[in-house]
Design a protein around this motif. Sequence first.
Motif, mmCIF file in Angstrom:
data_model
loop_
_atom_site.group_PDB
_atom_site.id
_atom_site.type_symbol
_atom_site.label_atom_id
_atom_site.label_comp_id
_atom_site.label_asym_id
_atom_site.label_seq_id
_atom_site.Cartn_x
_atom_site.Cartn_y
_atom_site.Cartn_z
ATOM 1 N N ILE A 1 0.485 -8.504 -13.355
ATOM 2 C CA ILE A 1 1.710 -7.764 -13.021
ATOM 3 C C ILE A 1 1.360 -6.379 -12.488
ATOM 4 O O ILE A 1 1.920 -5.912 -11.488
ATOM 5 N N LEU A 2 0.423 -5.701 -13.153
ATOM 6 C CA LEU A 2 -0.012 -4.378 -12.701
ATOM 7 C C LEU A 2 -0.612 -4.451 -11.297
ATOM 8 O O LEU A 2 -0.335 -3.601 -10.436
ATOM 9 N N ALA A 3 -1.429 -5.479 -11.039
ATOM 10 C CA ALA A 3 -2.043 -5.640 -9.718
ATOM 11 C C ALA A 3 -0.975 -5.855 -8.644
ATOM 12 O O ALA A 3 -1.064 -5.312 -7.536
ATOM 13 N N ILE A 4 0.049 -6.639 -8.971
ATOM 14 C CA ILE A 4 1.141 -6.879 -8.022
ATOM 15 C C ILE A 4 1.895 -5.582 -7.739
ATOM 16 O O ILE A 4 2.232 -5.282 -6.588
ATOM 17 N N ILE A 5 2.147 -4.803 -8.787
ATOM 18 C CA ILE A 5 2.856 -3.523 -8.616
ATOM 19 C C ILE A 5 2.044 -2.577 -7.740
ATOM 20 O O ILE A 5 2.577 -1.965 -6.806
ATOM 21 N N VAL A 6 0.743 -2.476 -8.014
ATOM 22 C CA VAL A 6 -0.128 -1.595 -7.218
ATOM 23 C C VAL A 6 -0.171 -2.062 -5.760
ATOM 24 O O VAL A 6 -0.086 -1.259 -4.833
ATOM 25 N N ALA A 7 -0.262 -3.372 -5.554
ATOM 26 C CA ALA A 7 -0.278 -3.912 -4.181
ATOM 27 C C ALA A 7 1.037 -3.627 -3.463
ATOM 28 O O ALA A 7 1.050 -3.278 -2.277
ATOM 29 N N ALA A 8 2.154 -3.766 -4.181
ATOM 30 C CA ALA A 8 3.465 -3.505 -3.573
ATOM 31 C C ALA A 8 3.609 -2.042 -3.184
ATOM 32 O O ALA A 8 4.112 -1.714 -2.109
ATOM 33 N N ILE A 9 3.144 -1.146 -4.069
ATOM 34 C CA ILE A 9 3.198 0.292 -3.757
ATOM 35 C C ILE A 9 2.320 0.609 -2.553
ATOM 36 O O ILE A 9 2.713 1.343 -1.648
ATOM 37 N N GLY A 10 1.134 0.013 -2.528
ATOM 38 C CA GLY A 10 0.230 0.228 -1.394
ATOM 39 C C GLY A 10 0.812 -0.274 -0.089
ATOM 40 O O GLY A 10 0.766 0.405 0.935
ATOM 41 N N ALA A 11 1.403 -1.481 -0.128
ATOM 42 C CA ALA A 11 2.016 -2.043 1.084
ATOM 43 C C ALA A 11 3.197 -1.194 1.534
ATOM 44 O O ALA A 11 3.365 -0.918 2.725
ATOM 45 N N GLY A 12 4.005 -0.758 0.564
ATOM 46 C CA GLY A 12 5.151 0.093 0.904
ATOM 47 C C GLY A 12 4.715 1.391 1.547
ATOM 48 O O GLY A 12 5.309 1.857 2.527
ATOM 49 N N SER A 13 3.652 1.983 0.997
ATOM 50 C CA SER A 13 3.133 3.230 1.568
ATOM 51 C C SER A 13 2.608 3.007 2.974
ATOM 52 O O SER A 13 2.825 3.816 3.871
ATOM 53 N N LEU A 14 1.911 1.888 3.170
ATOM 54 C CA LEU A 14 1.344 1.583 4.480
ATOM 55 C C LEU A 14 2.452 1.374 5.514
ATOM 56 O O LEU A 14 2.437 1.963 6.586
ATOM 57 N N PHE A 15 3.450 0.561 5.163
ATOM 58 C CA PHE A 15 4.531 0.292 6.093
ATOM 59 C C PHE A 15 5.405 1.525 6.301
ATOM 60 O O PHE A 15 6.003 1.704 7.351
ATOM 61 N N GLY A 16 5.485 2.391 5.285
ATOM 62 C CA GLY A 16 6.299 3.596 5.386
ATOM 63 C C GLY A 16 5.640 4.729 6.138
ATOM 64 O O GLY A 16 6.269 5.760 6.384
ATOM 65 N N LEU A 17 4.377 4.544 6.525
ATOM 66 C CA LEU A 17 3.638 5.609 7.200
ATOM 67 C C LEU A 17 4.327 6.053 8.491
ATOM 68 O O LEU A 17 4.415 7.253 8.774
ATOM 69 N N GLY A 18 4.843 5.116 9.249
ATOM 70 C CA GLY A 18 5.538 5.456 10.486
ATOM 71 C C GLY A 18 6.762 6.323 10.233
ATOM 72 O O GLY A 18 7.046 7.256 10.982
ATOM 73 N N TYR A 19 7.484 6.017 9.155
ATOM 74 C CA TYR A 19 8.668 6.810 8.810
ATOM 75 C C TYR A 19 8.272 8.204 8.331
ATOM 76 O O TYR A 19 8.988 9.175 8.579
ATOM 77 N N TYR A 20 7.130 8.292 7.652
ATOM 78 C CA TYR A 20 6.649 9.613 7.226
ATOM 79 C C TYR A 20 6.316 10.477 8.442
ATOM 80 O O TYR A 20 6.683 11.657 8.497
ATOM 81 N N LEU A 21 5.619 9.893 9.407
ATOM 82 C CA LEU A 21 5.206 10.666 10.583
ATOM 83 C C LEU A 21 6.392 11.034 11.469
ATOM 84 O O LEU A 21 6.304 11.985 12.242
ATOM 85 N N SER A 22 7.486 10.291 11.373
ATOM 86 C CA SER A 22 8.606 10.468 12.295
ATOM 87 C C SER A 22 9.908 10.796 11.565
ATOM 88 O O SER A 22 10.863 10.018 11.604
ATOM 89 N N PRO A 23 9.978 11.960 10.904
ATOM 90 C CA PRO A 23 11.228 12.324 10.227
ATOM 91 C C PRO A 23 12.331 12.582 11.260
ATOM 92 O O PRO A 23 12.077 13.164 12.307
ATOM 93 N N GLN A 24 13.527 12.122 10.962
ATOM 94 C CA GLN A 24 14.663 12.310 11.868
ATOM 95 C C GLN A 24 15.817 12.947 11.094
ATOM 96 O O GLN A 24 16.083 12.562 9.959
ATOM 97 N N SER A 25 16.474 13.890 11.706
ATOM 98 C CA SER A 25 17.602 14.589 11.082
ATOM 99 C C SER A 25 18.899 14.153 11.751
ATOM 100 O O SER A 25 18.904 13.817 12.935
#
Length: 197
Positions: free
Chosen positions: A10-34
């Motif tokens: 369960i811990l490994a799945i949670i860590v993998a999900a957080i990692g995947a979310g961070s990876l996929f969210g990288l584009g949104y981090y670099l491109s903030p929109q107001s």
Amino acid sequence: MKRWLKRVMILAIIVAAIGAGSLFGLGYYLSPQSPLAKADAVVAISGGDTAARTDEAVRLYRDKWAPEVIFSGAALDPNSPSNAAAMAKLAEEQGVPAAAIIKDEAAANTRQNAAGVAAIAHQRGYRTIILVTSPYHQRRANIAFQRELDAGVTIINHSSYDQTWRRSHWWATAYSRELTLSELQKVLYELASGHGQ
């Protein structure tokens, strides 16, 4: 033993999900929109797809989000017109009156864009600007502009359209992956050192 193994999985799945979310969210981090709001000026900085940045600044001006447009960027070749002058010419061809255009022609990098525009904003008493750059460059530009502008100046982040980069699919091509990771490195350097390009 089975209970322990289940917890580890369960811990490994949670860590993998957080990692995947961070990876996929990288584009949104670099491109903030107001959300768009009325401002004192639209600011478009050169680099990347300069024509797209110019076009978006012109559209915002035409839609009456701001009464003035600042174009910022030096010439790559000192014997050629500045990027700011080329952007201004393109804007005038699209109907923006010369009287509504301000040029910052000395800025050779993002930090210099921010410093030059900050001086103009201070001189003219701006309280709000709409900052236009390529989407992958928006975070770094915002960091540089926040450092240079007076605390009372609000930055509205609004990227131009980019045909080769999407914040929701930045990993789709080798080019966009390389661009994203390069930009992330520059953002981290800017945050760590207070210097960047």
